[in-house]
Design an enzyme around this catalytic site. Sequence first.
Site, mmCIF file in Angstrom:
data_model
loop_
_atom_site.group_PDB
_atom_site.id
_atom_site.type_symbol
_atom_site.label_atom_id
_atom_site.label_comp_id
_atom_site.label_asym_id
_atom_site.label_seq_id
_atom_site.Cartn_x
_atom_site.Cartn_y
_atom_site.Cartn_z
ATOM 1 C CE LYS A 196 11.271 18.655 -10.774
ATOM 2 N NZ LYS A 196 10.596 17.779 -9.829
ATOM 3 C CG HIS A 203 -1.645 -1.254 1.442
ATOM 4 N ND1 HIS A 203 -2.807 -1.607 0.786
ATOM 5 C CD2 HIS A 203 -1.325 -2.312 2.232
ATOM 6 C CE1 HIS A 203 -3.193 -2.815 1.178
ATOM 7 N NE2 HIS A 203 -2.303 -3.277 2.050
ATOM 8 C CD GLU A 253 7.894 10.737 -14.590
ATOM 9 O OE1 GLU A 253 7.857 11.581 -15.502
ATOM 10 O OE2 GLU A 253 8.126 11.037 -13.397
ATOM 11 C CB SER A 308 12.597 21.105 -14.920
ATOM 12 O OG SER A 308 11.905 22.316 -15.119
#
Length: 506
Positions: A287, A162, A294, A281
Amino acid sequence: MSGEHEDEHSAAEETVVRRDRFSGGPARSFLSSLADDERIFAADIAVDRAHVVMLADQECIERETAGEILAALADIESAGHGQLPDGEDVHEAIESAVIERVGPEGGKMHTARSRNDEVAACIRYRMRADVLELIETVVEAREQLLAVAEAHTETVMPGYTHLQPAQPTTVAHWIASYEQALQRDTARLLDAYDRVNQNPLGSAAFAGTPVDIDRERTAELLGFESVLENSMDASATRDFLVEVTGAVATLATTLSGLAEDVVVMASKGHVELDDDYASTSSIMPQKKNPDTMELVRGRTGDATAGLNGLLTNLKGQPRAYNRDLQRAGRHAWDAIDSVTESVAVATGAVTTADWPAEALERAAADGFSTATGVADLLAMAGVPFRTAHELVASAATVTDSADGEPTSSASDSDAPDYETLDAVTQDVLGDSLSAYVERSAVEAALDPTESVAMRDSRGGPAPDAVVAQLSAASDTLSDDEATLSTRRDAVESASDRLQTEVDRYA
Ligand code: ARG
């Protein structure tokens, strides 16, 4: 059709097959699959060759005519798909090109067949190569993942359920879990392959032919392992594409879990991706984002869309051939292309990543993740597991209240100390903890590394247990590699066999 095809080949118009029926109405480009068929151009040449050799062997066409057709096919092959005359599809265009070169006798190539069995054979022939390439990519991925796992049998990390800290495990155990899934993905693809690799040729439109053909012979020349028995089934079915795309979608789902794990780990500083597999980014200079993973996660959509599109295309199609089928293959190709790339990228990201051992070990203690191990100790000493579970839960509550932390805090690494556990044991069982387990054993169970080492049941995360898993996995990997090369060899020797037959006409 594209202007290019029309302009270049207007001289051939006179000999275009069935030109009266495909003569340039408003639906011309809508009907045509010629551009998409580039993918099966080489397959169609092979299928034509095998068919012509068989027809000549069976004395259905003259050897001289066969020789002329085979010479024309060689010429068409070297000119390439882009030089084909216009046509509804690659089959018709190649036939037109043969007739252009050979004259009307070239039309004998289409004796005892239809585009229906022809296209089915081409799709199977090409899909076979694509599936083998994907299997090879997955097998290589497994090899690389096993190597990383071997290096990390002692690298303790938090395991989650979870998305909450659950129990400590190791990087090796986590990676090996994905290798197992990829093992099954390989098995599914190999299984699907065997049903792709069957011969539909010789079914003609669906109802066979009065011509004395030999379907075993074309199977042999094309490397198909068996002949599809019923001619109506053979020309109509695309269930083999469903099997492949289903296996591809399942594989993509496996990869999506791996990708999601890495994305979450990266966000916590539990893994550092190599720059080659990260992105930044355009505005936030600090970043470093796990974009590759992804995209692996996102490409699952390509595969499930492919499966959905394919099944929707096929649903309710009556026997035997319907033109809907011209739109079936693309779903399978899109899915397999997209996922084949994903496998390689996901593997590259994982194998080049850095696993910060200290941070991982610290995180492995988060949220009293060793609680189950303490309850297990009491259970092994004869306390009913349910009682032990409640006892440890009470100790956790006592510790949390003392901390002033809510009991559900997922990042609370504070496990109860021995004294707290002892006090709760006296409350619950009326005896001190040492009456059941030695203090040193309790303290070991509270330590993430020791906790991992204790869980040495078959398949568990203890280093020895993982070493055993890795060794079994590498045996299965060798078996799969051998199966793969047997399949590849069979395809290659069929291709040599066909070439030898064709050369006899030169
Ligand atoms: N281009 C067609 C396809 O891909 C070939 C079969 C055409 N057959 C027919 N009966 N119109 O399915």
